[in-house]
Design a protein around this motif. Sequence first.
Motif, short mmCIF file in Angstrom:
data_model
loop_
_atom_site.label_atom_id
_atom_site.label_comp_id
_atom_site.label_asym_id
_atom_site.label_seq_id
_atom_site.Cartn_x
_atom_site.Cartn_y
_atom_site.Cartn_z
N TRP A 19 36.57 31.66 42.05
CA TRP A 19 37.55 32.52 41.86
C TRP A 19 38.23 32.67 40.57
O TRP A 19 38.41 33.69 39.88
CB TRP A 19 38.73 32.24 42.75
CG TRP A 19 39.91 33.15 42.79
CD1 TRP A 19 40.04 34.41 43.24
CD2 TRP A 19 41.20 32.74 42.15
NE1 TRP A 19 41.17 34.90 43.06
CE2 TRP A 19 42.02 33.95 42.38
CE3 TRP A 19 41.64 31.88 41.47
CZ2 TRP A 19 43.10 34.23 41.84
CZ3 TRP A 19 42.83 32.12 40.90
CH2 TRP A 19 43.76 32.97 41.04
N VAL A 22 35.55 34.49 38.35
CA VAL A 22 35.62 35.95 38.56
C VAL A 22 37.02 36.59 37.84
O VAL A 22 36.63 37.71 37.33
CB VAL A 22 35.52 36.15 39.90
CG1 VAL A 22 36.07 37.87 40.48
CG2 VAL A 22 34.34 35.87 40.72
N LYS A 23 37.97 36.14 38.02
CA LYS A 23 39.24 36.51 37.40
C LYS A 23 39.23 36.67 35.90
O LYS A 23 39.71 37.58 35.24
CB LYS A 23 40.38 35.73 37.84
CG LYS A 23 40.91 35.89 39.22
CD LYS A 23 40.76 37.30 39.94
CE LYS A 23 42.33 37.66 39.83
NZ LYS A 23 42.27 39.13 40.50
N GLN A 26 37.09 39.50 34.92
CA GLN A 26 37.62 40.65 34.90
C GLN A 26 38.69 41.03 34.17
O GLN A 26 39.49 42.09 34.07
CB GLN A 26 38.23 40.79 36.57
CG GLN A 26 37.06 40.99 37.54
CD GLN A 26 37.72 40.91 38.98
OE1 GLN A 26 38.80 40.57 39.14
NE2 GLN A 26 36.76 41.18 39.93
#
Length: 59
Positions: A19, A22-23, A26
Amino acid sequence: MGIEVGGIFGLLLLVANVWAIVKTVQSGASTGAKVFWIVLILLLPLLGLIIWFLAGPKG
């Protein structure tokens, strides 16, 4: 037969690290900053996650 507490903790840590990566990808951070944070999270799974949570790129 129960799952060990360490196994559950390891799985939760893996999910949290994925997570965080991914953050980071992004986020609006520069490519160099993204690479730095991803490497930190991968090399130091627990400590890297904590540092990322406190000081990593946001949004």
